[in-house]
Design a protein around this motif. Sequence first.
Motif, short mmCIF file in Angstrom:
data_model
loop_
_atom_site.label_atom_id
_atom_site.label_comp_id
_atom_site.label_asym_id
_atom_site.label_seq_id
_atom_site.Cartn_x
_atom_site.Cartn_y
_atom_site.Cartn_z
N SER A 175 14.53 0.71 16.58
CA SER A 175 15.37 -0.48 16.43
C SER A 175 16.83 -0.11 16.24
O SER A 175 17.72 -0.78 16.77
CB SER A 175 14.88 -1.33 15.25
OG SER A 175 14.94 -0.60 14.03
N ASN B 50 13.75 -4.14 13.17
CA ASN B 50 12.41 -3.65 13.46
C ASN B 50 11.33 -4.69 13.12
O ASN B 50 10.21 -4.35 12.77
CB ASN B 50 12.13 -2.34 12.72
CG ASN B 50 12.18 -2.50 11.22
OD1 ASN B 50 12.49 -3.57 10.70
ND2 ASN B 50 11.89 -1.43 10.50
N PHE C 181 13.03 -6.15 19.82
CA PHE C 181 12.02 -5.21 19.31
C PHE C 181 10.64 -5.57 19.83
O PHE C 181 9.86 -4.69 20.23
CB PHE C 181 12.02 -5.20 17.78
CG PHE C 181 11.05 -4.22 17.19
CD1 PHE C 181 11.29 -2.86 17.25
CD2 PHE C 181 9.89 -4.67 16.59
CE1 PHE C 181 10.39 -1.95 16.72
CE2 PHE C 181 8.98 -3.77 16.04
CZ PHE C 181 9.23 -2.41 16.10
#
Length: 337
Positions: free
Chosen positions: A191, A198, A205
Amino acid sequence: ARVRRCADPARGRCPAVSCRTGSTRKGETMRDQHPSSPPDVLYGAWLHTPSIPAVTALAHAGFDYLVADLQHGTAAEHDLPALSAAARAAGSRLLARARSPHAADLGRALDLGASGVIVPSLHSLEEARAAAAACRYPPAGNRSLGRVAGSDHPEDRCILMIETAGALAAVADIVAEIRPDGIYVGPADLSASLGCTNSLDDRDFSEAISTVLTACAPHGVPVGVHATDVDTALRFRELGCTLVTCFSDMPSLESAAGAAIGAAALTFVAAIATYYGATAVASATIDGAVTSTKAVIQNRLGNNTGFPEGHWPQSTAVTGHASFADDSRPSDWQLVE
């Protein structure tokens, strides 16, 4: 036994990721204990500390694989023989997240007993190719012969991490050419590399995870995503990940310890409020409870409470009773500063 033998010996290692060959408590594995779980899912625990009792306990709990983190944890290479032996004796297998993708780090982790390596910090197909070759004996690779621990399990597994934008862009080629034993996504670094969060609620993501799953599915390569708690791990499992790391020793210890001290502190603060005539603490949080209790006590006694400013009991300092300046306090109340 759950080890599947290699269908293509020339490739130099077994394509299956399953690491369990023994039995756990009552002969049960995680999949035995949870038969409703998808049959191809493996459950793992992550170790930041080189604790043999922890390895034994987690293996007995039924985890299919354990991972010693040599990159970010406190374990070092010299811990691997004892940790891997403890894992095998308890019916599990120990993998090592290597310090780097350098051939020397990968080969040494395997030689010292790890049943496989999780390879970090890859940026390209070329780097992934070199890492895989370092894990495989000739003719499939260039790993040197010299294992000194765990020699009864020569089919060491190579799991490649996808945690950079470069590796993500090359994941389809990496999987198609190398056919690793697994792909393991590192959410934090990936990320950061992509410039997103994340969280699966983050579109960028989430699309990255889909890209990895799409690349691996046609080749039967299992996918894992690192998680430190069960809820996150199960969300990844629902997407199709079959390497489910659902426990991590230090985050789990910190969380459990925080919950314990939090419950104790709330009980303690409520006792103070009751002692000074309050019937309840208004807030469900520790800091809120301290604030509301301080107001109750000060309203009853004025400022003569015996708590100098900055020394009121907080969630990180409460270890017993509190002390007060007035003579009516119980004799065993004491503030630990």
